[in-house]
Design a protein around this motif. Structure first.
Motif, PDB file in Angstrom:
ATOM      1  N   SER A 104       9.960  -0.513   0.080  1.00  0.00           N
ATOM      2  CA  SER A 104       8.526  -0.497   0.378  1.00  0.00           C
ATOM      3  C   SER A 104       7.963   0.902   0.178  1.00  0.00           C
ATOM      4  O   SER A 104       8.620   1.896   0.514  1.00  0.00           O
ATOM      5  CB  SER A 104       8.274  -0.913   1.825  1.00  0.00           C
ATOM      6  OG  SER A 104       8.593  -2.269   2.005  1.00  0.00           O
ATOM      7  N   ARG A 106       5.607   4.052   1.141  1.00  0.00           N
ATOM      8  CA  ARG A 106       5.177   4.593   2.426  1.00  0.00           C
ATOM      9  C   ARG A 106       3.662   4.415   2.549  1.00  0.00           C
ATOM     10  O   ARG A 106       2.958   4.488   1.549  1.00  0.00           O
ATOM     11  CB  ARG A 106       5.553   6.064   2.506  1.00  0.00           C
ATOM     12  CG  ARG A 106       7.061   6.264   2.576  1.00  0.00           C
ATOM     13  CD  ARG A 106       7.443   7.750   2.481  1.00  0.00           C
ATOM     14  NE  ARG A 106       8.885   7.906   2.411  1.00  0.00           N
ATOM     15  CZ  ARG A 106       9.583   7.878   1.272  1.00  0.00           C
ATOM     16  NH1 ARG A 106       8.985   7.703   0.123  1.00  0.00           N
ATOM     17  NH2 ARG A 106      10.899   8.023   1.288  1.00  0.00           N
ATOM     18  N   VAL A 136       9.836   5.448  -4.824  1.00  0.00           N
ATOM     19  CA  VAL A 136      10.482   5.691  -3.536  1.00  0.00           C
ATOM     20  C   VAL A 136      11.983   5.792  -3.780  1.00  0.00           C
ATOM     21  O   VAL A 136      12.605   4.833  -4.270  1.00  0.00           O
ATOM     22  CB  VAL A 136      10.180   4.550  -2.532  1.00  0.00           C
ATOM     23  CG1 VAL A 136      10.933   4.770  -1.227  1.00  0.00           C
ATOM     24  CG2 VAL A 136       8.691   4.420  -2.274  1.00  0.00           C
ATOM     25  N   ASN A 187       0.278  -0.167   6.971  1.00  0.00           N
ATOM     26  CA  ASN A 187       1.337  -0.947   7.630  1.00  0.00           C
ATOM     27  C   ASN A 187       0.852  -2.322   7.856  1.00  0.00           C
ATOM     28  O   ASN A 187       0.937  -3.292   7.526  1.00  0.00           O
ATOM     29  CB  ASN A 187       1.732  -0.345   8.973  1.00  0.00           C
ATOM     30  CG  ASN A 187       2.599   0.870   8.795  1.00  0.00           C
ATOM     31  OD1 ASN A 187       3.479   0.887   7.942  1.00  0.00           O
ATOM     32  ND2 ASN A 187       2.350   1.907   9.559  1.00  0.00           N
TER      33      ASN A 187
END
Length: 187
Positions: A104, A106, A136, A187
């Motif tokens: 995922s 950030r 990532v 998020n």
């Protein structure tokens, strides 16, 4: 004296006639209005009227996450596994569910750095509308959809940064986001 038709001719004629009638009825039915079933919503109560009907209510789209930025952008929610396409006025014009990869991004602000029309994904699936926006731990993170519209296969412990979309959503995202389009990850 009139000649009699053999029985096979009668059976063939009747079969052809019956087939023609069935085809005609099928074509007619295909062009007719199709019934839809009423869907009861959780918590809906029965009415006292014996003639009451429940009309299905389209589920409302999930709200655009707070603090996802402003202006024209793509918003990706890791927790909701959802993307919003947001116009210049800050209004979400489309939202859809996605299948996240095993890696995922950030939370933060990014932009589309590269667009590729089609290629073979790291999972071996032919994909299209690939839009890269970050990396990532050495793994590229990008939106894409499978050419055949299928969901991604299990990752089997592999690191994959592809955020897979349904085919029609992939086409909409491709049309919306050019290189440089902002991406907000929340998020």
């Amino acid at each position: 004296m009139a000649a009699r038709l053999p029985s096979w001719a009668w059976v063939t004629g009747l079969t052809a006639g019956a087939t023609a009638v069935v085809v005609a009825l099928a074509v007619q039915a295909d062009h007719a209005p199709h019934p839809t079933a009423a869907v009861a919503r959780p918590g809906a109560s029965a009415s006292a009227s014996p003639h009451a009907t429940l009309s299905p209510k389209a589920p409302s789209a999930p709200a655009l996450p707070d603090r996802s930025g402003d202006g024209r952008r793509i918003v990706y929610s890791i927790g909701a596994q959802r993307v919003w396409l947001v116009d210049a006025t800050g209004r979400a014009t489309r939202t859809f569910a996605v299948w996240p990869g095993t890696v995922s991004p950030r939370p933060g602000r990014y932009s589309i750095t590269l667009r590729t029309q089609s290629l073979k994904g790291s999972d071996g699936v032919e994909i299209e509308h690939v839009m890269y926006f970050t990396k990532v731990d050495g793994v590229n993170v990008a939106f894409s959809n499978a050419l055949d519209g299928a969901s991604p296969p299990p990752a089997n412990g592999q690191k994959r940064g592809g955020i897979r979309l349904h085919k029609e959503d992939g086409a909409a995202l491709w049309a919306f986001g050019d290189q440089g389009t902002r991406v907000a990850v929340v998020n």
